[in-house]
Design an enzyme around this catalytic site. Structure first.
Site, PDB file in Angstrom:
ATOM      1  N   SER A 172       7.291  -1.418  -0.939  1.00 52.60           N
ATOM      2  CA  SER A 172       6.903  -0.254  -0.942  1.00 52.60           C
ATOM      3  C   SER A 172       5.527   0.062  -1.121  1.00 52.60           C
ATOM      4  CB  SER A 172       7.574   0.533  -2.122  1.00 52.60           C
ATOM      5  OG  SER A 172       7.103   1.932  -2.102  1.00 52.60           O
TER       6      SER A 172
ATOM      7  N   TYR B   7       6.607   8.927  -4.111  1.00 51.40           N
ATOM      8  CA  TYR B   7       6.736   7.555  -4.727  1.00 51.40           C
ATOM      9  C   TYR B   7       7.705   7.791  -5.976  1.00 51.40           C
ATOM     10  CZ  TYR B   7       5.600   3.302  -7.157  1.00 51.40           C
ATOM     11  OH  TYR B   7       5.667   1.891  -7.698  1.00 51.40           O
TER      12      TYR B   7
ATOM     13  N   LYS C  57      11.669   5.718  -5.690  1.00 52.46           N
ATOM     14  CA  LYS C  57      12.016   4.877  -6.754  1.00 52.46           C
ATOM     15  C   LYS C  57      13.331   5.621  -7.553  1.00 52.46           C
ATOM     16  CE  LYS C  57       9.152   1.657  -6.279  1.00 52.46           C
ATOM     17  NZ  LYS C  57       9.634   0.361  -5.709  1.00 52.46           N
TER      18      LYS C  57
ATOM     19  N   GLY D 271       2.415  -8.418  -1.465  1.00 57.76           N
ATOM     20  CA  GLY D 271       1.546  -7.628  -2.123  1.00 57.76           C
ATOM     21  C   GLY D 271       0.958  -7.991  -3.253  1.00 57.76           C
TER      22      GLY D 271
ATOM     23  N   VAL E  60      11.270  -3.270   6.280  1.00 56.06           N
ATOM     24  CA  VAL E  60      12.364  -3.233   5.514  1.00 56.06           C
ATOM     25  C   VAL E  60      13.227  -1.893   5.840  1.00 56.06           C
ATOM     26  CG1 VAL E  60      11.943  -4.692   3.560  1.00 56.06           C
ATOM     27  CG2 VAL E  60      11.568  -2.370   3.502  1.00 56.06           C
TER      28      VAL E  60
END
Length: 325
Positions: free
Chosen positions: A80, A150, A154, A15, A62
């Site tokens: 992510s 999101y 986290k 990423g 993952v």
């Protein structure tokens, strides 16, 4: 303590931030194992990583268990979806990356007796009532809003990392990354900097979400990955903010990018995203004191580098254009 990193695992390493981190690790003499499912990685970034000596690139989700043969000194967990269009398109996958993905990455670190570094986010503070945000602030997050997939992924990842430290003796560190920008951002990832640059280079109006008075603090990607590496080499558990304490409004950002890119069109205002934070700025006292880290690249220089990277890659803007940040 300063630990030697001979081999590092970077989940989400294909990423935007992950690829820059892999590059810094290579420059430090480390071997890098990159795990990524490529669901949000740019094709040219993946191709570039494949050509780098010292990088092993493995396609892997993952949310499935991770097996890593051989030595690992540090596990960096970045996997992510990170831009709003991505995590709104992949809500369940985002939550699983934060839950199952974090557990699997932590398991690798425990088995290898390796340092574990979680790339968390300033989004854990939500729409904050405390400003600037210190690590002690617990946040103001809507747990059922569209951004929650999101934010809460986290927040859960942080809780799980702390639990592994307490219960398993894992050597963990949590970094809360504030708005990071720079080369290799995808032109259409929906965030403000690439959107404004793409529009300015095309001579089109820049689309500003909401009134444009909401604030952000932008950290150039080279500074962000330096912070992650500093945390990996230390024993600080965190969480620790990694961001630029210089705050500006989204409208000011649009005007600065338009001027730097030579754009001539005006600004267009669109509806703000739900739960869009009104202010965002880190308190980096802890990072300065414990890691000797602070941002070194000015906004003007960082934007100039980013614009230079985008110029040969300019492309037309699709309609409608959505801007998040």
């Amino acid at each position: 303590m300063t630990r030697r990193i001979e081999r590092a695992l970077v989940t989400g390493g294909a990423g935007f931030v992950g690829s820059h981190l892999a590059e810094l690790l290579l420059a430090e003499g480390s071997e890098v194992l990159v795990l990524d499912d490529f669901s949000t990685a740019a094709a040219d970034t993946v191709a570039e990583l494949r050509e780098r000596p010292g990088v092993e690139l493995v396609r892997h989700d993952v949310t499935r268990p991770i097996t890593v043969p051989g030595r690992v000194d540090v596990v960096f967990h970045l996997a992510s979806p990170a831009s709003p269009p991505d995590y709104l398109r992949l809500p369940i996958e985002t939550l699983r990356a934060g839950s199952l993905g974090t557990a699997h990455a932590l398991d690798v670190a425990v088995r290898a007796d390796a340092r574990f570094v979680l790339a968390s986010t300033s989004e854990v503070y939500g729409d904050p009532e405390v400003h600037p945000q210190p690590e002690s602030y617990r946040g103001r997050v809507n747990p059922v809003g569209p951004r929650s997939v999101y934010d809460e992924a986290k927040r859960y990842a942080e809780a799980l990392t702390a639990a592994y430290r307490r219960e398993c003796g894992a050597n963990t560190g949590i970094a809360r990354l504030f708005n990071t920008y720079g080369p290799r951002m995808r032109a259409h990832d929906g965030r403000a900097v690439p959107t404004f640059i793409r529009q300015a280079l095309a001579g089109e109006p820049l689309t500003v979400a909401g009134s444009g008075t909401q604030t952000r603090s932008l950290c150039y990607v080279d500074d962000t990955v330096r912070g992650l590496l500093a945390l990996a080499k230390a024993d600080l558990p965190g969480p620790v903010n990694l961001g630029n304490p210089e705050e500006l409004t989204v409208r000011e950002l649009a005007e600065e990018i338009r001027a730097a890119a030579g754009g001539s069109a005006g600004l267009t205002f669109v509806d703000a995203a739900e739960d869009d934070p009104r202010r965002r700025c880190p308190d980096i006292t802890l990072a300065r004191r414990e890691l000797g880290w602070w941002p070194r690249v000015s906004l003007a220089e960082g934007l100039a580098r980013t614009i230079r990277w985008f110029e040969p890659r300019r492309e037309p803007t699709p309609e409608p254009s959505s801007v998040f940040w």
